[in-house]
Design a protein around this motif. Structure first.
Motif, PDB file in Angstrom:
ATOM      1  N   GLY A 193      39.950  61.484  27.648  1.00  0.00           N
ATOM      2  CA  GLY A 193      38.918  61.165  26.674  1.00  0.00           C
ATOM      3  C   GLY A 193      37.665  60.615  27.321  1.00  0.00           C
ATOM      4  N   MET A 222      36.229  58.140  22.842  1.00  0.00           N
ATOM      5  CA  MET A 222      35.763  57.343  23.964  1.00  0.00           C
ATOM      6  C   MET A 222      34.247  57.513  24.164  1.00  0.00           C
ATOM      7  SD  MET A 222      38.337  55.750  25.282  1.00  0.00           S
ATOM      8  CE  MET A 222      40.137  55.804  25.114  1.00  0.00           C
ATOM      9  N   GLN A 270      45.925  60.525  28.596  1.00  0.00           N
ATOM     10  CA  GLN A 270      45.093  60.965  27.478  1.00  0.00           C
ATOM     11  C   GLN A 270      43.829  60.114  27.359  1.00  0.00           C
ATOM     12  OE1 GLN A 270      45.835  63.681  26.450  1.00  0.00           O
ATOM     13  NE2 GLN A 270      45.217  64.086  24.336  1.00  0.00           N
ATOM     14  N   THR A 271      43.940  58.828  27.641  1.00  0.00           N
ATOM     15  CA  THR A 271      42.760  57.969  27.648  1.00  0.00           C
ATOM     16  C   THR A 271      41.772  58.428  28.720  1.00  0.00           C
ATOM     17  OG1 THR A 271      44.081  56.079  26.901  1.00  0.00           O
ATOM     18  CG2 THR A 271      41.965  55.597  27.940  1.00  0.00           C
ATOM     19  N   THR A 272      42.285  58.780  29.884  1.00  0.00           N
ATOM     20  CA  THR A 272      41.435  59.225  30.989  1.00  0.00           C
ATOM     21  C   THR A 272      40.747  60.537  30.647  1.00  0.00           C
ATOM     22  OG1 THR A 272      42.984  58.168  32.516  1.00  0.00           O
ATOM     23  CG2 THR A 272      41.400  59.697  33.466  1.00  0.00           C
ATOM     24  N   ILE A 278      41.212  52.300  35.892  1.00  0.00           N
ATOM     25  CA  ILE A 278      42.313  53.215  35.583  1.00  0.00           C
ATOM     26  C   ILE A 278      43.152  53.477  36.835  1.00  0.00           C
ATOM     27  CG2 ILE A 278      42.848  55.612  34.960  1.00  0.00           C
ATOM     28  CD1 ILE A 278      40.528  55.454  32.972  1.00  0.00           C
ATOM     29  N   LEU A 296      47.196  61.727  19.774  1.00  0.00           N
ATOM     30  CA  LEU A 296      46.094  61.519  20.714  1.00  0.00           C
ATOM     31  C   LEU A 296      45.268  62.798  20.809  1.00  0.00           C
ATOM     32  CD1 LEU A 296      48.173  59.761  23.533  1.00  0.00           C
ATOM     33  CD2 LEU A 296      46.694  58.636  21.863  1.00  0.00           C
ATOM     34  N   THR A 304      50.023  58.023  27.863  1.00  0.00           N
ATOM     35  CA  THR A 304      48.921  57.382  27.147  1.00  0.00           C
ATOM     36  C   THR A 304      47.721  57.177  28.055  1.00  0.00           C
ATOM     37  OG1 THR A 304      50.547  56.231  25.775  1.00  0.00           O
ATOM     38  CG2 THR A 304      48.299  55.421  25.702  1.00  0.00           C
ATOM     39  N   LEU A 305      47.967  56.743  29.285  1.00  0.00           N
ATOM     40  CA  LEU A 305      46.866  56.539  30.238  1.00  0.00           C
ATOM     41  C   LEU A 305      46.189  57.862  30.573  1.00  0.00           C
ATOM     42  CD1 LEU A 305      45.368  54.471  32.003  1.00  0.00           C
ATOM     43  CD2 LEU A 305      47.077  54.902  33.790  1.00  0.00           C
ATOM     44  N   GLY A 328      39.794  61.320  23.287  1.00  0.00           N
ATOM     45  CA  GLY A 328      40.181  59.926  23.369  1.00  0.00           C
ATOM     46  C   GLY A 328      40.465  59.283  22.032  1.00  0.00           C
ATOM     47  N   GLU A 366      35.135  51.952  35.174  1.00  0.00           N
ATOM     48  CA  GLU A 366      36.276  52.389  34.361  1.00  0.00           C
ATOM     49  C   GLU A 366      37.261  53.215  35.187  1.00  0.00           C
ATOM     50  OE1 GLU A 366      32.971  51.506  31.546  1.00  0.00           O
ATOM     51  OE2 GLU A 366      33.142  52.611  33.438  1.00  0.00           O
ATOM     52  N   TRP A 417      41.477  54.894  15.946  1.00  0.00           N
ATOM     53  CA  TRP A 417      40.397  54.443  16.823  1.00  0.00           C
ATOM     54  C   TRP A 417      39.477  55.631  17.116  1.00  0.00           C
ATOM     55  CZ3 TRP A 417      45.549  54.396  17.963  1.00  0.00           C
ATOM     56  CH2 TRP A 417      46.010  55.354  18.878  1.00  0.00           C
TER      57      TRP A 417
END
Length: 436
Positions: A168, A125, A164-166, A136, A95, A161-162, A99, A132, A122
């Motif tokens: 991004g 972001m 790292q998404t946040t 989250i 990651l 994971t959440l 993102g 969004e 992928w």
């Protein structure tokens, strides 16, 4: 050091006008064992020092005579790592801060397996906004609800994971939406630290706590930065390091930008540090401070409160915790029973029990056993084991290790003989303790 401790124990006992028989009855230790401690032929344990300190009303002076190494509990055994690769798909996840990322998947033990892994990627972001961030936050609430009632291994991958998404999303966003996303990322990092501690990985817990502090500083959230000191204090408490616990929690005194709730949590951690050090007066002083602060908690708190959100009387439960560490075991058990009263049905199995009440319920078992009420302690522990296994908490196993060692003093009793194998299984192979 053992001889010095034994001589001091004898000096205090004689000054209190107590015979070995008197001390044996008050501390609930065998007279012959106490005699060997006084002569220096047997080393003292932390449990014995606390019990004798309380029986002699020594105010922590006897605990302070323990060698530093003796004060630290042996670590609870952990399951050994797997030595063979499991059959099925194995994923390696990378990651990036923006993102983007990729997953390398390899299949083992399958007729169609090849040496070449499948790679799934992928892009970074895109800019996000309030919808969004709200979504989250909703997922975060669902994950923390799982964490209250289930193993940290169930929630930790989702939290990371959440997070790292946040991060991004925040990297691609500007303004107040970015600040909100970074705040969510900081809270996710703090929670990852707690769940890492619950798996028994103190090093990872400290790493995530530092990450939380860095993110909070980036957005100027002084309150969350301060709260990371409360987390560090708790980590030090479970390392049996009272001085670092007291220093980390006490550093919030007079600090600006800290809510009453965070000061309350810090005061309780500091009280636990004083109790672990045997400082009865310091413990009482900071517990009084914690009660006062709790009564003042008001509208200055964030929407998602920091620290425990359990419905039990946490301050009373912490007081019981401290009394046990100070050697006042019967009094500790009474305080813990009162604090747990509102959650009795939950712990008894009416609904899945939560992490915080179970942790204090196990501490109550430890206090009851140390006070000599072994049969009640064993009966309660037998009922708690299913919840203990499901929660799979390293901090709870910290007390289970103490209980297992303590029960060796009563291994002739039938309830102890029945419980010990299941307790040993819970400490080494959590999935095996349900048997029997």
């Amino acid at each position: 050091m053992e001889k010095s401790f034994g001589a001091y124990l004898r000096q205090l006992r004689l000054a209190a006008g107590m015979s070995l028989n008197d001390l044996s009855a008050a501390a609930r230790y065998d007279k012959g064992h106490l005699s060997r401690i006084e002569s220096g032929s047997r080393p003292p344990t932390a449990d014995l020092a606390r019990a004798c300190d309380a029986a002699l009303d020594a105010g922590g002076a006897l605990i302070a005579r323990l060698p530093a190494a003796t004060r630290r509990r042996p670590p609870a055994p952990t399951p050994p790592p797997a030595t063979t690769e499991p059959a099925g798909d194995t994923w390696s996840l990378t990651l990036w801060p923006d993102g983007a990322g990729y997953m390398s998947a390899r299949r083992y033990g399958h007729p169609a397996a090849t040496d070449e892994p499948a790679v799934i990627g992928w892009p970074p972001m895109r800019q996000a906004g309030e919808p969004e961030a709200t979504s989250i936050a909703t997922v975060f609430s669902a994950v923390t609800d799982l964490g209250r009632r289930h193993s940290p291994a169930l929630v930790l991958p989702q939290v990371i994971t959440l997070l790292q998404t946040t991060r991004g999303l925040a990297a691609a966003t500007r303004g107040t939406d970015q600040a909100r996303l970074l705040h969510l990322a900081a809270r996710l990092a703090e929670y990852a630290g707690w769940m890492s501690q619950e798996t028994g990985d103190g090093r990872a817990a400290r790493w995530w706590t530092r990450a939380c502090s860095d993110l909070a500083r980036e957005i100027g959230d002084d309150n969350l930065v301060a709260y990371t000191n409360v987390r560090r204090a708790l980590l030090s408490l479970y390392d049996d390091d009272p001085l670092t616990t007291i220093a980390a929690a006490g550093s919030l005194r007079g600090r600006h930008g800290v809510t009453t709730r965070v000061r309350w949590l810090a005061a309780m951690r500091e009280a636990q540090g004083h109790a672990l050090a045997g400082d009865r007066d310091g413990c009482r002083r900071t517990l009084d401070e914690a009660r006062t602060l709790h009564d003042r908690i008001g509208d200055d708190e964030p929407v998602r409160p920091l620290g425990t959100t359990s419905t039990l009387d946490v301050t009373a439960a912490v007081e019981g915790w401290c009394l046990h560490d100070l050697g006042h075991h019967a009094e500790a058990a009474g305080h813990l029973a009162t604090a747990l009263h509102s959650t009795t049905n939950q712990i008894a199995g009416a609904v899945p029990a939560e992490r915080t009440p179970v942790r204090f319920a196990v501490r109550r078992v430890l206090a009851l056993t140390a006070a000599g009420d072994v049969e009640t302690g064993c009966a309660l522990m037998a009922g708690l084991l299913p919840d203990v296994l499901r929660l799979d908490s390293a901090t709870v196993r910290h007390d289970l290790g103490d209980l297992a060692r303590m029960l060796t003093r009563w291994q002739h009793l039938e309830p102890v003989r029945a419980l010990r194998p299941r307790l040993a299984a819970a400490l080494t192979r959590p999935d095996a303790a349900a048997a029997g």
